[in-house]
Scaffold this active site. Structure first.
Site, PDB file in Angstrom:
ATOM      1  N   ASP B 208      -3.354  -4.610  -4.260  1.00 34.01           N
ATOM      2  CA  ASP B 208      -3.792  -3.353  -4.833  1.00 34.01           C
ATOM      3  C   ASP B 208      -2.846  -2.222  -4.416  1.00 34.01           C
ATOM      4  OD1 ASP B 208      -6.024  -1.734  -6.082  1.00 34.01           O
ATOM      5  OD2 ASP B 208      -6.031  -0.859  -4.071  1.00 34.01           O
ATOM      6  N   GLU B 250      -0.256  -4.721  -8.373  1.00 33.36           N
ATOM      7  CA  GLU B 250      -0.809  -3.606  -9.149  1.00 33.36           C
ATOM      8  C   GLU B 250       0.093  -2.406  -8.928  1.00 33.36           C
ATOM      9  OE1 GLU B 250      -4.532  -0.564  -9.669  1.00 33.36           O
ATOM     10  OE2 GLU B 250      -3.610  -1.002  -7.749  1.00 33.36           O
TER      11      GLU B 250
END
Lengths: 398, 569
Positions: B208, B250
């Site tokens: 992330d 991401e």
């Protein structure tokens, strides 16, 4: 066939200098084993031969023969996952170039034919040599009705007995099959059948088919049609599902070395009574309508309705209808339209209807092989049907 | 004990169909109103039947849940609301038995302010090892030019901590302090957490907020070389001990800025293609292929072992960070007439409402998702056209319970409806009585069946996951046409022609396919042979919002059209 932990007690007799041909035998009587070994030693140099059997070495055997006993833990009527795992392990360990696997009742084979199987692989380039049998007219009909035509149509392979229990493998073919088999043995499905022809087709390996003459069929103890048909058909359906990306692409017919001199012609003879088969079909037509209507499109249901109203001797199932029925059951198997066990059970009365039709056709003059070839041709012609239904499984338009 | 990889092909992710879901939102087994692992386990067959090959789980770790689990308080356990670690292991094994891989989140840019590390850091003296787990400053002027991501809620990337008597750095919410990757202990702890899950058999990790791992003054604090060193360290650690695992980055950045996250094939194997998604919606609205072809022209080549992750919607807003100001204004006007539909720099709506619940538009967008170069990622519920609830705060409007049937709570939970973690969608168009799995399973013409068929079709052709892309440029700009080609090392070849009509009206297309003269296109859904390609332009007519996938086959292998005759009587 010999299975499970094969190498623990064999190394004492079989040294590791390398074997050209490794032979795996199914259990047989001492007399049969003696005959088999005598033939093998006569056909192949003893120094390049290594035989594994679950039975003890007969006392009068050739002392030069390298022989090892392996425990038999499976009594499967055909080659199964555990057999292929063991075959590869033994072949690799003994540096074999080819593995000849002979199933139950293989002693009934014309032993000279075995030489053809083994020689094809040893001489290369064949990776998979498969037996073609000369069976009685109404023997092996599950194969003739479903296994052979499906395999031929989808994998473009004319191998007449795709589940033949007597085959010869190259080392790379054995390795590939062992890889597939391990997925079954790892999930406690050691008895699962494998589909060597399909594997060879996907791998682009060379396949050969060899006429080995008549053969006694091993009669499985216990399981009857209600067990065998769902077992082998379900296994083949699952394999076809797994290989959909391959068979849905049109490809040139692969080169299959066909060493069948003439097709086996069988006509006439004593015919089984079709009455109980048709009774089963008609009863199922009443009782299984609900399931069949989940699986089959309207046109096939209409065809069955007409069949159910047909008298015994005139009973004929059109080849294209049978092909579409099998294809629709294959599709329902893939889609899990209903419980897979129930699904395959619901195929049995339809299969019996096909058998009754087959008997009627052959007793009225047509030879069995011609009809079986016509059925296989119908499966080929209907291949576009299954591909389009597979890709867009909507029964509205069929 | 370390579990072996569940996938046998190191490039498994190239052929994958990824399904993103939140354990909390999928199925509740114990009637507490919150989804859990046993509930998810009970729905695995549904995912398998849909054709999913990889399940991506949003964060399920212990957390105060102020940011839907992206504020992690313990990296190596399961949030008790979702079950136990044993429940997770059972789920993982069951997924693997179904030949499905599992991807989890590695949220390492920040933790929750309730993580024991942060609690200790606040109390620890400046310069101590405990304090150095996070990024501290005596001034909020350090890194002062760095942009704020959550513009709706945060005014600064620094927040003063009264206990520590210092500012701490956070790129996201103020309760998500950033970890300090300049401290080697942080890296060790991250690797320890990562190994914990990989040892259990987890197949993939989505990292992330990857661009923000490291900070340097005078920079944007995004995509720094030091950040790439962190990623390489993680990848090296995985490759050293584990086979056939995946890292998905991401990085909500322009393609050229994302490209370095692939490295030379030695950083992340996958990264999301963020800018493509809004441009697909733009192209649909403008009935013009240019936004799509333009962003693809800006997309650099990536190493052979790498792959783009493609999506139409996800758990966040339809992000408009990677568009120009004019494009953003257009998208806001076009897709979010109600200001409540907007959040941060994006639009918080699901796929179906974004396209006015038009089935043809949904199918068209999915056809692009499934045929563009990359791995498609489906967001839970979009396969049945679930709606959203713009009256819920933050991005919760697109995180409502999965709609399984028309029973109470949409079959998601048997609890008192007031106890649900979020209310189910109940409006007359998208409400669970109208839109649910059970109804669509029994409807052969449903979007669910359509999606399942399309996924199955895509999986038959490796070219979609592994092939090259080249656009055709027909004069009609409303037509998007492209060729996907896969040349295998064994000499075999797959060629697929994809043609899409972005317009609400029927459109003609004349395609230059002279390079494929002699080939015979076969329409892939129905297996229908089309006329042979010649040197002349290949003329097609496409219905509104329709698309065609045509496999270009050598002339000799053209299929024969199966007849639809009735059986002989």
């Amino acid at each position: 066939m010999a299975t499970a932990d094969p190498v623990s007690d064999m190394t004492a007799q079989a040294d590791h200098t390398g074997a050209g041909l490794l032979v795996l035998l199914a259990p047989m009587t001492q007399e049969q084993l003696q005959g088999m070994l005598a033939h093998l030693t006569a056909s192949f140099p003893a120094e390049s031969l290594l035989v594994f059997s679950p039975d003890a070495l007969p006392p009068d055997s050739d002392p030069a023969l390298r022989f090892a006993a392996v425990p038999a833990t499976s009594t499967s009527w055909t080659l199964n996952a555990a057999d292929f795992v063991n075959a590869y392990h033994l072949a690799e360990e003994n540096k074999a170039r080819a593995v000849l696997m002979l199933g139950p009742e293989s002693s009934s084979l014309d032993l000279s034919a075995l030489h053809s199987l083994a020689h094809a692989v040893l001489a290369a380039p064949t990776d998979l040599a498969v037996s073609c049998y000369d069976l009685p007219p109404y023997a092996g009909l599950v194969n003739s009705a479903i296994l052979y035509p499906l395999t031929r149509a989808l994998f473009a392979s004319p191998v007449r007995y795709p589940l033949a229990p007597d085959i010869c493998l190259s080392l790379r073919m054995a390795e590939r099959l062992a890889g597939v088999a391990q997925r079954f043995t790892a999930t406690n499905q050691a008895d699962a059948p494998l589909w060597p022809v399909n594997e060879a087709a996907v791998a682009g390996f060379d396949i050969g088919q060899f006429d080995v003459g008549p053969r006694l069929q091993h009669q499985p103890t216990g399981p009857g049609l209600n067990t065998i048909l769902p077992l082998v058909t379900g296994s083949l359906f699952a394999d076809i599902d797994a290989k959909a990306a391959f068979w849905q692409r049109f490809r040139p017919f692969p080169a299959v070395h066909n060493a069948i001199a003439t097709s086996h012609i069988h006509t006439g003879g004593a015919s089984p009574d079709t009455t109980p088969m048709l009774q089963t079909f008609r009863l199922a037509y009443t009782n299984l309508q609900e399931i069949w209507s989940l699986v089959l499109p309207p046109s096939s249901l209409l065809g069955l309705k007409r069949l159910a109203a047909t008298d015994g001797v005139a009973f004929r199932m059109p080849d294209s209808l049978w092909a579409r029925i099998v294809y629709d059951f294959l599709l329902a198997y893939r889609l899990r339209t209903i419980n897979r066990g129930h699904l395959l059970g619901a195929l049995i009365p339809l299969y019996l209807a096909w058998v009754a039709s087959h008997i009627n056709i052959t007793t009225s003059g047509s030879d069995t092989e011609s009809h079986i070839e016509a059925v296989a041709a119908a499966f080929e012609a209907e291949k576009t049907y299954i591909v389009s239904r597979w890709r867009w499984p909507d029964r509205f338009n069929s | 004990m370390k579990k072996p990889a569940s996938a046998t092909d190191p490039l498994w992710y190239k052929d994958a169909i990824i399904y993103e879901l939140h354990v909390r939102a999928f199925a509740d087994s114990n009637g507490d109103g919150i989804g859990d692992f046993p509930g998810l386990l009970s729905r695995l067959d549904y995912l398998q039947d849909l054709g999913v090959t990889c399940v991506w789980l949003l964060p399920f770790f212990p957390s105060p849940l102020r940011d839907d689990g992206y504020d992690i308080a313990n990296y190596v356990d399961v949030n008790p609301s979702y079950g136990t670690l044993d429940d997770f292991k059972t789920f993982l094994d069951a997924a693997h038995q179904r030949n499905m891989q599992v991807m989890i989140e590695l949220v390492i840019n920040h933790t929750s302010d309730q993580h024991p590390w942060f609690k200790a850091a606040r109390l620890a003296p400046p310069g101590s090892a405990a304090r150095a787990m996070y990024v501290w400053s005596n001034t909020d002027q350090l890194y002062k030019d760095v942009r704020i991501i959550f513009t709706d809620t945060e005014k600064s990337n620094w927040t003063w901590d009264d206990v520590a008597k210092a500012y701490y750095w956070h790129r996201f919410f103020s309760y998500q302090p950033d970890l300090n990757f300049d401290n080697p202990v942080v890296m060790e702890e991250v690797l320890k957490a990562m190994r914990f899950w990989l040892d259990l058999g987890v197949d993939a990790l989505r990292i992330d907020a990857i661009p923000y791992l490291v900070e340097r003054d005078g920079t944007s604090c995004e995509n720094l070389p030091e950040t790439h060193r962190v990623v390489k360290t993680i990848r090296t650690a995985i490759d050293a001990d584990y086979a056939n695992r995946l890292i998905l980055a991401e990085a909500n950045q322009w393609p050229a800025d994302v490209r370095p996250y692939f490295g030379n094939g030695d950083e992340c194997q996958m990264a999301f293609h963020f800018p493509l998604m809004p441009r697909i919606y733009m192209a649909l609205r403008q009935e013009d292929r240019l936004p799509i072809t333009d962003i693809m022209a800006q997309t650099p080549a990536i190493p052979d072992n790498c792959q783009w992750g493609l999506f139409l919607r996800n758990h966040d807003e339809l992000t408009l960070e990677m568009v120009t100001d004019d494009e953003r204004d257009y998208m806001y006007i076009a897709y979010s007439t109600d200001p409540r539909m907007r959040v941060n720099v994006g639009i918080r709506r699901r796929l179906a409402p974004l396209v006015d619940n038009n089935r043809r538009r949904i199918e068209l967008l999915n056809s692009l998702l499934l045929s563009f170069p990359g791995t498609p990622i489906l967001y839970y519920g979009d396969e049945i056209g679930m709606g959203d609830n713009i009256y819920l705060g933050d991005r919760n409007g697109v995180r409502t319970p999965m709609q399984w049937n028309s029973d109470r709570n949409a079959g998601f939970s048997k609890c008192d409806p007031a106890r649900l973690y979020l209310p189910v969608v109940m409006d007359p168009i998208y409400g669970y009585q109208a839109v649910n799995v059970e109804a669509q399973l029994s409807d052969q013409s449903s979007l669910l069946h359509w999606t399942r068929n399309m996924i199955a079709l895509r999986k038959l052709f490796q070219v979609f996951g592994r092939g090259s892309l080249s656009f055709l440029n027909p004069l009609n700009g409303k037509i998007l046409a492209y060729l996907r080609v896969l040349e295998r090392s064994d000499g075999s070849r797959e060629t697929v022609l994809c043609v899409a009509n972005l317009s609400r009206f029927a459109q003609p297309a004349a395609l230059d396919l002279a390079g494929h003269s002699g080939a015979e296109p076969v329409e892939m859904l129905g297996y229908v042979p089309f006329p042979t390609i010649t040197e002349a332009p290949y003329v097609l007519t496409l219905a509104p919002y329709s698309f065609l996938w045509l496999e270009l086959q050598p002339a000799s292998v053209k299929p024969v059209q199966s007849s639809s005759r009735l059986p002989a009587s």
